[in-house]
Design a protein around this motif. Structure first.
Motif, PDB file in Angstrom:
ATOM      1  N   PRO A 130       0.807  -1.215   0.000  1.00  0.00           N
ATOM      2  CA  PRO A 130       0.000   0.000   0.000  1.00  0.00           C
ATOM      3  C   PRO A 130       0.849   1.278   0.000  1.00  0.00           C
ATOM      4  N   LEU A 131       2.110   1.172   0.388  1.00  0.00           N
ATOM      5  CA  LEU A 131       2.979   2.347   0.390  1.00  0.00           C
ATOM      6  C   LEU A 131       3.247   2.859  -1.024  1.00  0.00           C
ATOM      7  N   TYR A 132       3.072   1.992  -2.005  1.00  0.00           N
ATOM      8  CA  TYR A 132       3.389   2.352  -3.384  1.00  0.00           C
ATOM      9  C   TYR A 132       2.175   2.324  -4.312  1.00  0.00           C
ATOM     10  N   ASP A 133       0.972   2.335  -3.757  1.00  0.00           N
ATOM     11  CA  ASP A 133      -0.247   2.270  -4.573  1.00  0.00           C
ATOM     12  C   ASP A 133      -0.313   3.372  -5.625  1.00  0.00           C
ATOM     13  N   LYS A 134      -0.084   4.617  -5.213  1.00  0.00           N
ATOM     14  CA  LYS A 134      -0.195   5.741  -6.156  1.00  0.00           C
ATOM     15  C   LYS A 134       0.868   5.657  -7.242  1.00  0.00           C
ATOM     16  N   ILE A 135       2.095   5.352  -6.838  1.00  0.00           N
ATOM     17  CA  ILE A 135       3.193   5.241  -7.804  1.00  0.00           C
ATOM     18  C   ILE A 135       2.940   4.079  -8.760  1.00  0.00           C
ATOM     19  N   ARG A 136       2.416   2.986  -8.224  1.00  0.00           N
ATOM     20  CA  ARG A 136       2.124   1.799  -9.044  1.00  0.00           C
ATOM     21  C   ARG A 136       1.040   2.113 -10.074  1.00  0.00           C
TER      22      ARG A 136
ATOM     23  N   GLY B  29       7.760   1.901 -17.475  1.00  0.00           N
ATOM     24  CA  GLY B  29       6.915   2.050 -16.292  1.00  0.00           C
ATOM     25  C   GLY B  29       7.535   1.396 -15.073  1.00  0.00           C
ATOM     26  N   LEU B  30       8.123   0.218 -15.257  1.00  0.00           N
ATOM     27  CA  LEU B  30       8.800  -0.470 -14.158  1.00  0.00           C
ATOM     28  C   LEU B  30       9.994   0.344 -13.691  1.00  0.00           C
ATOM     29  N   ARG B  31      10.766   0.847 -14.631  1.00  0.00           N
ATOM     30  CA  ARG B  31      11.923   1.680 -14.275  1.00  0.00           C
ATOM     31  C   ARG B  31      11.475   2.893 -13.464  1.00  0.00           C
ATOM     32  N   ASN B  32      10.429   3.560 -13.910  1.00  0.00           N
ATOM     33  CA  ASN B  32       9.923   4.739 -13.199  1.00  0.00           C
ATOM     34  C   ASN B  32       9.354   4.368 -11.830  1.00  0.00           C
ATOM     35  N   PHE B  33       8.654   3.242 -11.759  1.00  0.00           N
ATOM     36  CA  PHE B  33       8.103   2.779 -10.483  1.00  0.00           C
ATOM     37  C   PHE B  33       9.219   2.572  -9.466  1.00  0.00           C
TER      38      PHE B  33
ATOM     39  N   SER C 177       9.642   5.042  -6.280  1.00  0.00           N
ATOM     40  CA  SER C 177       9.363   4.438  -4.977  1.00  0.00           C
ATOM     41  C   SER C 177      10.505   4.678  -3.994  1.00  0.00           C
ATOM     42  N   LYS C 178      11.686   4.947  -4.529  1.00  0.00           N
ATOM     43  CA  LYS C 178      12.882   5.182  -3.706  1.00  0.00           C
ATOM     44  C   LYS C 178      13.151   4.017  -2.766  1.00  0.00           C
TER      45      LYS C 178
ATOM     46  N   ASN D 261      23.111   4.969  -5.088  1.00  0.00           N
ATOM     47  CA  ASN D 261      23.484   5.699  -6.292  1.00  0.00           C
ATOM     48  C   ASN D 261      23.416   4.764  -7.491  1.00  0.00           C
ATOM     49  N   VAL D 262      22.185   4.510  -7.911  1.00  0.00           N
ATOM     50  CA  VAL D 262      21.957   3.626  -9.025  1.00  0.00           C
ATOM     51  C   VAL D 262      21.573   4.461 -10.232  1.00  0.00           C
TER      52      VAL D 262
END
Length: 76
Positions: free
Chosen positions: A19-25, A56-60, A64-65, A70-71
């Motif tokens: 649930p911490l990443y619902d909006k980002i997902r 989209g996966l890369r951005n997610f 999400s941090k 340093n990636v």
């Protein structure tokens, strides 16, 4: 290991349930919300054949941090 939300942390939990990443997902991976099974959705995300899903996966992951080191991400 446990997630910050208190659930057992797995790749499936992080990518589909936390649930911490619902909006980002929902912002970055809207195309994976369909009638597919959870296994099909994970396969679609992890073995993305479409550039939009891979990006989209890369951005997610980036937004999400969750893996804050340093990636460097390359753009698709």
């Amino acid at each position: 290991p446990y997630c910050q939300c208190g659930s057992y942390e797995t790749s499936e939990h992080y990518l589909l349930d936390c649930p911490l990443y619902d909006k980002i997902r929902s912002k970055n991976l809207p195309q994976v919300n369909g009638d597919e099974t959870r296994t099909e959705i994970l396969q679609k995300i992890l073995f993305a054949e479409e550039n939009s899903i891979a990006e989209g996966l890369r951005n997610f992951i980036k937004e999400s941090k969750r893996f804050q080191r340093n990636v460097s991400f390359t753009k698709f």
